[in-house]
Write an enzyme that holds these catalytic residues in place. Sequence first.
Site: not given
Length: 377
Positions: A62, A299
């Site tokens: 990502h 995250h």
Amino acid sequence: MFDLSLKDIHLGAHAQNKHEAITQVATALTQAGSVSEGYVDGMMQREQQTSTFLGNGIAIPHGTTDTRDLVLNTGVQVFQFPQGIDWGEGQLAYVVIGIAARSDEHLGLLRQLTHVLSDDSVAAKLANTTSAEELRDVLTGARQAAPFLFDTSLMSLDIAAGDMLTLKALNAGRLQQAGAVDNAFVSDVISGQPLNLGQGVWLNDATRGNLASAIAVSRPVAPFDADGDNVALLITVAMVDDQPLTVLNHLSDLVRAGSVANLLSADGPALLALLSGESAATPSLLSAEFVVRNEHGLHARPGTALVNVIKQFNSAITVTNLDGTGKAANGRSLMKVVALGVKSGHRLRFTADGDDAEQALAAIGAAIASGLGEGAA
């Protein structure tokens, strides 16, 4: 949580290396209207900062926080590489999940994948399946056993109660509210007599009305007497499979070892960890609490930074999100740490057991205060 569509799953893909695999995923995200051109550069930068390999054949490339402005719509693209892609350090990725997320929506996907990384047989399934439906079911857990319901929402601690009936009703009510039992179960446990395990700990269940495996706990603010017996804790079990047996075995060990006092003084997360076997009832156990200030919580990148700090020490370390379910996770597992769903402002409790426990907690606190590689907010 992400809804994984079959049109976003690409079986039998081929790539020579990680760079090619990420490029394919980024192209699919662009074609799906999830990201603008250039997002692939952020994905490559992220991979240079921290490997996005999670384990059991799964990688989740990502973009960086600097490329979030290129995300048009939250989405995922799933590519299966049956031959396996070398993701570094001898790790093979059979499924590469490209993520486009503008904030912390991707944490839902990571929590969804938790079950996958605890099943060692998953990698072979991901590599060999020729069915998009099967791949989706494996990733989403559609073919998994029903979850075991046991967290702090099923606990009533330090309540003003002086009779067993109140404790039985509280536990039965919480189990019914969670959808684990029906009226027949509630009637039977309220009218039945719990089993005295000793040291103030009692246990009850029912043969009727079990809809899901779950455990509820109630504890009065002070122990009371019931027909000459001490009552300090009641555990009520709903059982449709053997998942609760792990907790019952840990409970038996604690009673046998005379360590019940820990159960009677712990708060919800600590009690959950004791009964789940995530922490030991030993005097050497140290704990500390810290608040996460990272803008987007834990995250992948700050999660990796935290896990790397923990791995520097020999002590067994668990982490609990006090603003989440209260379940403890192994601090050495990136997937389990990220799956805690930690957001900015959440309180984390770390427990450490070992010769360097004090130093470990100090280092963890310093790392969190500094922003875990992202700067303190």
